[in-house]
Design a protein around this motif. Structure first.
Motif, PDB file in Angstrom:
ATOM      1  N   ASP A   1      31.445  47.121  29.760  1.00 50.79           N
ATOM      2  CA  ASP A   1      30.805  46.298  30.773  1.00 50.79           C
ATOM      3  C   ASP A   1      29.799  47.111  31.572  1.00 50.79           C
ATOM      4  O   ASP A   1      30.034  48.278  31.897  1.00 50.79           O
ATOM      5  N   ASP A   2      28.674  46.481  31.876  1.00 54.62           N
ATOM      6  CA  ASP A   2      27.750  47.057  32.831  1.00 54.62           C
ATOM      7  C   ASP A   2      28.486  47.218  34.164  1.00 54.62           C
ATOM      8  O   ASP A   2      29.354  46.417  34.515  1.00 54.62           O
ATOM      9  N   ASP A   3      28.139  48.246  34.915  1.00 58.28           N
ATOM     10  CA  ASP A   3      28.839  48.512  36.182  1.00 58.28           C
ATOM     11  C   ASP A   3      28.764  47.316  37.130  1.00 58.28           C
ATOM     12  O   ASP A   3      29.747  47.007  37.826  1.00 58.28           O
ATOM     13  N   ALA A   4      27.601  46.676  37.157  1.00 63.65           N
ATOM     14  CA  ALA A   4      27.452  45.528  38.060  1.00 63.65           C
ATOM     15  C   ALA A   4      28.391  44.398  37.658  1.00 63.65           C
ATOM     16  O   ALA A   4      29.057  43.788  38.499  1.00 63.65           O
ATOM     17  N   TRP A   5      28.453  44.115  36.354  1.00 54.49           N
ATOM     18  CA  TRP A   5      29.327  43.038  35.888  1.00 54.49           C
ATOM     19  C   TRP A   5      30.793  43.415  36.072  1.00 54.49           C
ATOM     20  O   TRP A   5      31.625  42.563  36.412  1.00 54.49           O
ATOM     21  N   ALA A   6      31.120  44.667  35.874  1.00 47.41           N
ATOM     22  CA  ALA A   6      32.495  45.122  36.101  1.00 47.41           C
ATOM     23  C   ALA A   6      32.893  44.884  37.563  1.00 47.41           C
ATOM     24  O   ALA A   6      34.035  44.505  37.853  1.00 47.41           O
ATOM     25  N   GLU A   7      31.954  45.077  38.471  1.00 49.16           N
ATOM     26  CA  GLU A   7      32.239  44.842  39.889  1.00 49.16           C
ATOM     27  C   GLU A   7      32.449  43.359  40.166  1.00 49.16           C
ATOM     28  O   GLU A   7      33.355  42.975  40.915  1.00 49.16           O
ATOM     29  N   VAL A   8      31.610  42.504  39.559  1.00 50.25           N
ATOM     30  CA  VAL A   8      31.782  41.056  39.738  1.00 50.25           C
ATOM     31  C   VAL A   8      33.145  40.617  39.236  1.00 50.25           C
ATOM     32  O   VAL A   8      33.869  39.876  39.902  1.00 50.25           O
ATOM     33  N   LYS A   9      33.528  41.081  38.051  1.00 45.54           N
ATOM     34  CA  LYS A   9      34.829  40.698  37.490  1.00 45.54           C
ATOM     35  C   LYS A   9      35.970  41.164  38.390  1.00 45.54           C
ATOM     36  O   LYS A   9      36.951  40.435  38.585  1.00 45.54           O
ATOM     37  N   ALA A  10      35.838  42.359  38.928  1.00 45.12           N
ATOM     38  CA  ALA A  10      36.898  42.882  39.795  1.00 45.12           C
ATOM     39  C   ALA A  10      37.020  42.042  41.065  1.00 45.12           C
ATOM     40  O   ALA A  10      38.135  41.734  41.519  1.00 45.12           O
ATOM     41  N   LEU A  11      35.889  41.643  41.641  1.00 47.42           N
ATOM     42  CA  LEU A  11      35.923  40.836  42.858  1.00 47.42           C
ATOM     43  C   LEU A  11      36.475  39.442  42.588  1.00 47.42           C
ATOM     44  O   LEU A  11      37.305  38.936  43.344  1.00 47.42           O
ATOM     45  N   VAL A  12      36.032  38.821  41.493  1.00 47.93           N
ATOM     46  CA  VAL A  12      36.545  37.492  41.146  1.00 47.93           C
ATOM     47  C   VAL A  12      38.035  37.564  40.851  1.00 47.93           C
ATOM     48  O   VAL A  12      38.792  36.628  41.151  1.00 47.93           O
ATOM     49  N   GLY A  13      38.476  38.689  40.303  1.00 53.38           N
ATOM     50  CA  GLY A  13      39.887  38.859  39.996  1.00 53.38           C
ATOM     51  C   GLY A  13      40.784  38.917  41.215  1.00 53.38           C
ATOM     52  O   GLY A  13      42.004  38.796  41.100  1.00 53.38           O
ATOM     53  N   THR A  14      40.190  39.110  42.408  1.00 49.78           N
ATOM     54  CA  THR A  14      40.997  39.159  43.638  1.00 49.78           C
ATOM     55  C   THR A  14      41.283  37.773  44.198  1.00 49.78           C
ATOM     56  O   THR A  14      42.047  37.639  45.154  1.00 49.78           O
ATOM     57  N   ILE A  15      40.668  36.731  43.617  1.00 52.74           N
ATOM     58  CA  ILE A  15      40.853  35.373  44.156  1.00 52.74           C
ATOM     59  C   ILE A  15      42.268  34.890  43.895  1.00 52.74           C
ATOM     60  O   ILE A  15      42.757  34.915  42.768  1.00 52.74           O
ATOM     61  N   ASP A  16      42.909  34.418  44.931  1.00 51.42           N
ATOM     62  CA  ASP A  16      44.236  33.819  44.808  1.00 51.42           C
ATOM     63  C   ASP A  16      44.086  32.304  44.636  1.00 51.42           C
ATOM     64  O   ASP A  16      43.144  31.700  45.167  1.00 51.42           O
ATOM     65  N   ASP A  17      44.999  31.692  43.886  1.00 49.46           N
ATOM     66  CA  ASP A  17      44.936  30.240  43.676  1.00 49.46           C
ATOM     67  C   ASP A  17      44.855  29.487  45.004  1.00 49.46           C
ATOM     68  O   ASP A  17      44.110  28.502  45.125  1.00 49.46           O
ATOM     69  N   SER A  18      45.611  29.941  45.986  1.00 49.45           N
ATOM     70  CA  SER A  18      45.643  29.237  47.267  1.00 49.45           C
ATOM     71  C   SER A  18      44.285  29.255  47.955  1.00 49.45           C
ATOM     72  O   SER A  18      43.944  28.331  48.707  1.00 49.45           O
ATOM     73  N   GLU A  19      43.479  30.290  47.702  1.00 45.40           N
ATOM     74  CA  GLU A  19      42.150  30.355  48.304  1.00 45.40           C
ATOM     75  C   GLU A  19      41.214  29.313  47.708  1.00 45.40           C
ATOM     76  O   GLU A  19      40.348  28.761  48.397  1.00 45.40           O
ATOM     77  N   LEU A  20      41.369  29.046  46.428  1.00 47.07           N
ATOM     78  CA  LEU A  20      40.481  28.095  45.761  1.00 47.07           C
ATOM     79  C   LEU A  20      40.704  26.661  46.230  1.00 47.07           C
ATOM     80  O   LEU A  20      39.804  25.828  46.124  1.00 47.07           O
TER      81      LEU A  20
END
Length: 331
Positions: A233-252
């Motif tokens: 993964d490009d570093d930028a995309w790796a960062e996006v995936k990591a941030l999206v991965g922090t989303i909890d179901d309850s937040e959505l």
């Protein structure tokens, strides 16, 4: 299109049934997020689905809305599953720019057995089969259809695989569904549904970064070792995936948080721009004229077989509207 640089002082009130496009320029990423409320409650309430079925159809509805609102033309997106699980069929239609309708077909006995055994995860309800995405641009244009196998993975993973294989676009998807039990002024219970989703994609303009995300074309001989084809993964995309991965179901599905606050929470350090939201409405495309036209396309024998108690009765599977015709009307 109005543009808003999301900052703490610029967060808008929570909007339900509105898809919000966003860009994260510093990470070459863009996407859409949504929180469905009244529209989904109406869709699910028409059929009184068992809860596991309702949750699964809610996920499919959110996914279809996220995909459908990206259409740049007037047309229809149809997302459909056919599987061997207790929920054998899911169909969700999105007609641009804003209309959504959905229904599920299921085996009541198998669903009840799954509930009793506690096997109610969406992957267990679906089973294995196929998911088809069909884009219909009208009667003078050819349809486009993409297929992806359902192998026991979640709808989130299926969507990622679809974009990876068919569109060659790195994509992250998060989906969640929840129900709320409230009471009206007279103390009666009311059931409402919430479903949230976020779709982010890596779409760099730099030629070097575009080349990095090119995937293997898939024409290698069977059995060939493609282990060395793994693309980091490009570093930028790796960062996006990591941030999206922090989303909890309850937040959505949190009415108090909403899409704008969630996007700020995720990407404020990188700077996130959001744009005018696109409303989503529960709207079925059926009508008496369309049903009558369908009946007229039947043979005389088929129409005669459909007569019961002197009438031809048709129910729309999406909105449950009932239509009755006198056989003499249909010639």
């Amino acid at each position: 299109m109005t543009e808003l640089n999301v900052a703490e002082g610029e967060l808008t009130p929570v909007q339900l049934d509105e898809v919000v496009p966003f860009n994260i320029d510093a990470l070459d990423a863009r996407g859409r997020a949504v929180l469905l409320g009244p529209s989904l409650t109406t869709i699910l309430g028409r059929h009184d689905y068992p809860e596991p079925v309702a949750r699964l159809l809610g996920e499919m509805t959110v996914l279809t809305v996220l995909l459908g609102t990206s259409l740049k033309f007037s047309g229809k997106l149809i997302v459909q599953t056919q599987t061997d699980g207790p929920v054998s069929l899911l169909v969700v239609d999105f007609v641009s720019p804003d209309a959504i309708r959905a229904y599920a077909r299921f085996d009541a006995e198998r669903v009840d057995a799954a509930i009793e055994a506690g096997n109610t995860l969406p992957t267990e309800m679906l089973g294995k089969g196929m998911l088809a995405l069909t884009i219909d641009q009208g009667k003078y244009m050819s349809r486009y259809q993409g297929m992806v196998q359902l192998d026991g993975s979640s709808l989130e993973e299926i969507a990622r695989n679809y974009f990876k294989q068919s569109e060659q676009i790195p994509t992250e998807v998060r989906l969640a569904v929840g129900k709320l039990i409230t009471r009206d002024d007279e103390g009666n219970q009311q059931l409402t549904w919430r479903a949230g989703g976020l779709l982010a994609q890596f779409l760099p303009e730099s030629e070097d970064r575009v080349r990095q995300r090119d995937l293997h074309p898939g024409d290698a001989p069977e059995g060939a070792d493609l282990s060395d084809q793994e693309i980091n993964d490009d570093d930028a995309w790796a960062e996006v995936k990591a941030l999206v991965g922090t989303i909890d179901d309850s937040e959505l599905i949190d009415d108090n948080l909403g899409v704008h606050k969630l996007l700020f929470r995720l990407f404020h350090e990188r700077g996130v721009r959001v744009f005018d939201g696109h409303p989503v409405v529960d709207k079925c495309s059926c009508s008496r004229e369309k049903v009558e036209g369908l009946l007229r396309s039947f043979t005389t024998e088929q129409r005669e077989e459909a007569v019961e108690d002197g009438k031809i009765s048709i129910n729309c599977e999406f909105c449950s509207t009932h239509y009755e015709f006198d056989p003499s009307e249909i010639k």
